[in-house]
Structures are given as structure tokens and as C-alpha cells.
Design an enzyme around this catalytic site. Structure first.
Site, PDB file in Angstrom:
ATOM      1  N   MET A 252      41.079  37.203  24.002  1.00 24.07           N
ATOM      2  CA  MET A 252      40.951  37.116  22.545  1.00 24.07           C
ATOM      3  C   MET A 252      42.343  37.180  21.909  1.00 24.07           C
ATOM      4  SD  MET A 252      37.288  38.651  21.488  1.00 24.07           S
ATOM      5  CE  MET A 252      37.708  40.367  21.268  1.00 24.07           C
ATOM      6  N   GLY A 253      43.381  36.921  22.696  1.00 28.20           N
ATOM      7  CA  GLY A 253      44.734  36.862  22.154  1.00 28.20           C
ATOM      8  C   GLY A 253      45.359  38.230  21.934  1.00 28.20           C
TER       9      GLY A 253
ATOM     10  N   HIS B  28      48.983  41.481  25.810  1.00 26.92           N
ATOM     11  CA  HIS B  28      49.876  42.548  26.275  1.00 26.92           C
ATOM     12  C   HIS B  28      50.015  42.432  27.793  1.00 26.92           C
ATOM     13  CE1 HIS B  28      46.146  44.434  27.498  1.00 26.92           C
ATOM     14  NE2 HIS B  28      45.727  44.513  26.253  1.00 26.92           N
TER      15      HIS B  28
ATOM     16  N   HIS C  79      46.841  41.716  29.876  1.00 23.20           N
ATOM     17  CA  HIS C  79      46.425  40.307  29.949  1.00 23.20           C
ATOM     18  C   HIS C  79      47.319  39.529  30.905  1.00 23.20           C
ATOM     19  CE1 HIS C  79      45.100  41.317  25.686  1.00 23.20           C
ATOM     20  NE2 HIS C  79      43.993  40.786  26.159  1.00 23.20           N
TER      21      HIS C  79
ATOM     22  N   MET D 222      46.337  49.798  28.379  1.00 21.12           N
ATOM     23  CA  MET D 222      46.742  48.793  27.397  1.00 21.12           C
ATOM     24  C   MET D 222      45.522  48.177  26.741  1.00 21.12           C
ATOM     25  SD  MET D 222      50.165  47.010  28.623  1.00 21.12           S
ATOM     26  CE  MET D 222      51.538  48.000  29.230  1.00 21.12           C
ATOM     27  N   SER D 223      45.621  47.974  25.434  1.00 20.94           N
ATOM     28  CA  SER D 223      44.541  47.388  24.648  1.00 20.94           C
ATOM     29  C   SER D 223      45.130  46.758  23.394  1.00 20.94           C
ATOM     30  CB  SER D 223      43.539  48.468  24.233  1.00 20.94           C
ATOM     31  OG  SER D 223      42.710  47.997  23.188  1.00 20.94           O
TER      32      SER D 223
END
Lengths: 313, 313
Positions: free
Chosen positions: A35-36, A39, A42, A213-214
Site C-alpha cells: 500500500m506504499g 520502509h 517492504h 516497521m510499519s
């Protein structure tokens, strides 16, 4: 095969044509749906796809179908140009970034059923007349954990991933274990619906201080961010206690709940579940995962930790 | 391309490999899913696929997922050798008959989620532990007409067709208008889930006396079969009345209901609905379809007739 500047595609048919031309050349196609606001978490998924496949497509699409009207669709962070730079800077880069405008807008006379529906759709769950009405349900795995407080989440996730799989037609897709329930929902869906796609679960990427990370971490105040470290810390404590012989899940859960509450977090759930079917476990007898969701201020964070004790069943 | 002796495939992967090798050769792949016990109606679908595609696959699989425990799964007629002979005798024949044993049996350690499930499954709706839990729902189109008395029918149909589409990977699929609601459910699903498959609706094939062909007709006694002609006769009457200016649907419905009841049939439903969204219509203003389900003895028959009046809306 890959160049450092990814090809940008927003059209479904162009995306599928690219993929089919790659397959015709015998290339193994890897896919990472996102969903872009990318970080390092991803990027680790993309690197894994890169290492396993000949070509890699990454989708960047904030899926309205998985947000309830009360949820944070409108404030979900985005940085498309930054995302492109990060992807281009990866060793090997990525081949395609698929960036559709609205995957629920079928337009007039689209598809084989003519007539109703069509027009731009802000959200497909608002009954705005886009006409989308088909949903993929993974009926058991979708209900617990995050499904309790977000009842339409996994319906939306399974549906958008089905759509993306049908558009991108990959051979392999990488999902992060950060969204553990999502990973299991997708794996079960792939099996049950006979998708010919290998689904890989990638390990959680953490900040140096342990915070998972989020994309949503950006909404945490510095103080909230500090408090949120209690999630990972307490999970590590619980894991360590389990390894030292504490196999009663209620005791382990209480340890975590107390630690997070003391730090000022509001627990949504803290459950130890079977790694495969995500059913609640009373006593650890096989591979389990400790799953947590907790609010810090207005931000809801999730995290989890697999616990694999060397005990016979 | 086609020979008169179809290749028999029962394995999912072999089926997909065949299809992919055809696609790699640039062949357009046609597909007709059936539950077997083929009659001239099925064969007309196959001929249509034959005329539109380079190669044709027909599946023969009675889908347990669309039968409720109370329904006629166990007595659904079959004649596999007869089906093969009929397909081989068609001009051009068919290239592949896909005849899987059990599409809901994932075995142990199948898919990416290991552990639970597996073992042969007689029916996936009995909670027998096969572990299948993913269902495709077309939420509006699935509820009316046949969905009222058979609430799990279209969930089962949409799911098995998704599975078959993912295994056969066709370019085009042909469904009969006899199962009108099924056709619309599949078309909507294909659009909403972004399948790259053209869905063709083929006209109803009727016996010389007008009875719509159906595998279930074999269960009618000679007397019931005669009474069942009232369905087509009354539909023709209603269509004729509409063409003569009677646009009030209640009046047209009553005409049909009375005619079938007088013949000894027990009406399940008799509704005039919009051809696209299948919503009930009060007054004919555009393309509609008159849909009927009625019992004759222990046999439930369905039939329908499109009514396309030349009136402006």
C-alpha cells in the site's frame, strides 16, 4: 533483466500483457503487493522476491476495500516519488511498479454485464454505486485476532489480492510475517482457490530498538513511539519465559498485557495461537505465534513473535 | 488442432501445464465447465467454444460445494463414458476433458499452510475436516431467485468456477442461459475479480416439444414430463402478451403461475427481473428475463425467457 528505473504501469491490461510476455520468455515472475509509503520492511520483501525470481513487480495501491468507513483510509500515509526512489535504489531494482488508480471502478459497460455501476469510486464499501459486489472470504482464518475489531479487513485483503493476482499473474508472491494473519489468509486462499502461486512469508523487519516497521509508525509522537517499544520488549520476555518452561498461555499473555498496559498502551488483543490455523492455544505444545494489537494514542500497532519450542506433541 | 479422442486429465497441475503449453503456442483456449451427464444443451456450449477458440477443454465434475446436505448430490445423474463418446462425436471434438477426483481434497501438507485438513472429502459443506474455508460471494446477485431456496448454491458455483478458472486458465468460457442467474453471477465475478476471461452466454437448447434440456429431466416420470411442458408454454404466452402490450409484471406472472399450477407443478418462484442486475421489475421498461423454478414431483426444474421489447426508456 532488471534495470534500476522501474517501468510504471497503471493499466490492468498493460500490466497483464507485460507479465504474459515475461512468462512467454520463460521468466519467473515475483510479486510484492504493497500500500506504499515503503520502509525497510517492504524493501526486504522486494529483495526476497528479487533473489527468488527473474523479474519483480511491486504494486502500490491503497485498497479502499479493506478499510471500514470509521478507519484511517483518508490519513493512510503516502509518498509515491519516495517509494519509486527506494525501489530504484535496491540492488537489481524492480522491473515494474503497478500503480492503478482505482481497481473498483469498472466504468460503464465494462465487463460482460452491461448497464449499472461505473463511475469513479472513492471507496467500494460505501455503497457508492461502483457496483463491485464480489468478495473472497476465508471464513475461519478471517474472524479472530484483527478480524474481531476489523470485521471487513480480511474480506478486503483476500479480494484485492485475488484481483492483483489475476492482473499480475505472478509465479511467486512475498508477504511479510508482520501481518501474520494476512499471510495465513492469503496462503489458505491460494490453496483453496487453486492459484498457481507460491506464497512466501518473510520475517519481520525491526528498527534498531526493536519496534516492528510499519507505515503507521509515522503517526506516533516521540513519546508514543517510546511507549510502543513495550510491545517488542514484552514479546521477547514472553518468548524467553516460554523457552524457560512456562507453557501456560494465560500466564504468558498476562505478562505481556501488563507490560504494555504499564507503558500506557491500550491492548486490542494479545493471544497465543497455532501458527497454521491461528486457533487460540491454552498450553504450548507445538509451533505457536504470539499476536498483539495495541493502541498508542490514535495509532493501532500490530506485532507478533513465533515461538518454536523443541517439545514433542 | 482437435482430435476426436479427447485427452483425459484428472490432475490439476497436468491440466494447467497443458493449458500453458497451448498459450505458449499462441492458441486461444476455450472452456466449458459441466457436471457431466451431457445433453444437447451442453454440446451446444462446447460447439460454441469450438467455433470461437483454437483449443477446447471441457470439465466434468459434480461440485459438492454447491449442494446443501438436503439436496440431490447423491442422486445427480452421471454417465462418464457416454459423455466422452458424445464429446468425441462432435465436429472437431474437444481437446481435453478435465475430470478431477475431488477438488476440495488438499491432502496433508498441501498448499503453503501445513498441518490441518487433508484426507478424502465426500462433501466440503459437511464440515468433514477437508479444511476448505475460502468462498467467493457475489453478494447481490446470489440472493434472489434460486438463491432464496438454495442459499449456498451460488457461493458454491462462484467458488468452483474460480478454482476451475485458476486450474484451466482459459481465455474464454461458455455458460448456458438456462442457468441465467449463474451466468450473471459468473460474469459479475469475472469483472469484479479481474479474471482475464471472456464469458459467453449461450442460448437455451430445448427438446422438440419445448422442454428446456436439463440433466435432471431424466428423473421425470412420463406424466411429470408432460406436465412440465407448462413451463415453456406459459413463458411463451407471457412473452407474447408482453409483445402485445401487457407490461405489468404481476399480470404476466399470474398468467404463468396459474398455467403451471393448473398443470400440477409447484412454483418455487416466477419472477420478471432486469436482465443485468436480476432485480425484480414492476413494469417492463427495458430488457427483462422471466425466470421460473417449479417442482414436478421430486424434480425441481428451472427455465427462463428473455423479453426484449422495443420500448424506449
Amino acid at each position: 533483466m532488471a534495470t534500476t528505473t522501474p517501468k510504471l504501469i497503471s493499466d490492468k491490461n498493460e500490466m497483464r500483457n507485460w507479465s504474459r510476455s515475461m512468462r512467454a520468455q520463460g521468466k519467473l515472475i515475483g510479486f510484492v503487493p504493497t500500500m506504499g509509503f515503503l520502509h525497510a520492511g517492504h524493501l526486504s520483501l522486494v529483495s526476497q522476491a528479487r533473489s527468488l525470481c527473474d523479474v519483480v513487480a511491486v504494486s502500490i495501491y491503497v485498497n479502499p476495500g479493506q478499510f471500514a468507513p470509521s478507519e484511517d483510509l483518508s490519513t493512510y500515509p503516502s509518498d509515491f516519488q519516495g517509494d519509486l526512489r527506494k525501489l530504484a535504489a535496491l540492488p537489481g531494482g524492480v522491473d515494474v511498479v503497478f500503480h492503478p488508480h482505482n481497481l473498483y471502478d469498472y466504468g460503464h459497460n465494462s465487463g460482460d454485464v452491461a448497464g449499472e455501476g461505473g463511475g469513479p469510486a472513492a471507496s467500494c464499501v460505501d455503497g457508492d454505486g461502483s457496483g463491485h459486489e464480489t468478495w473472497v472470504r476465508v471464513e475461519k482464518l478471517e474472524v479472530g485476532l484483527c478480524g474481531k475489531s476489523r470485521p471487513i479487513l480480511f474480506r478486503g485483503v483476500a479480494t484485492i489480492v485475488t484481483k492483483l493476482f489475476n492482473i499480475v499473474e505472478p509465479d511467486l508472491a512475498v508477504f511479510g510475517k508482520k501481518d501474520y494473519q494476512q499471510l495465513r489468509v492469503i496462503q489458505r486462499m491460494v490453496r483453496d482457490l487453486d492459484f498457481s502461486i507460491k506464497v512466501i512469508g518473510a520475517e519481520i523487519t525491526r528498527e534498531s530498538d526493536g519496534l516492528a516497521m510499519s507505515s503507521r509508525n509515522v503517526h506516533l509522537s516521540p513519546e508514543e513511539r517510546k511507549k510502543a517499544l513495550s510491545i517488542n520488549k514484552s514479546l521477547l520476555k514472553a518468548k524467553s519465559a516460554a523457552e524457560d518452561g512456562e507453557v501456560h498461555c494465560e500466564k504468558l499473555s498476562n505478562l505481556v498485557i501488563q507490560c504494555i498496559a504499564e507503558a500506557g498502551g491500550r491492548i486490542d488483543y494479545a493471544e497465543i495461537v497455532d501458527q497454521n490455523n491461528l486457533e487460540k492455544v491454552e498450553q504450548i505444545k507445538g509451533p505457536v505465534v504470539f499476536c498483539i494489537a495495541a493502541w498508542f494514542g490514535k495509532v493501532r500497532l500490530i506485532d507478533n513473535m513465533e515461538i518454536n519450542l523443541s517439545i514433542g506433541v
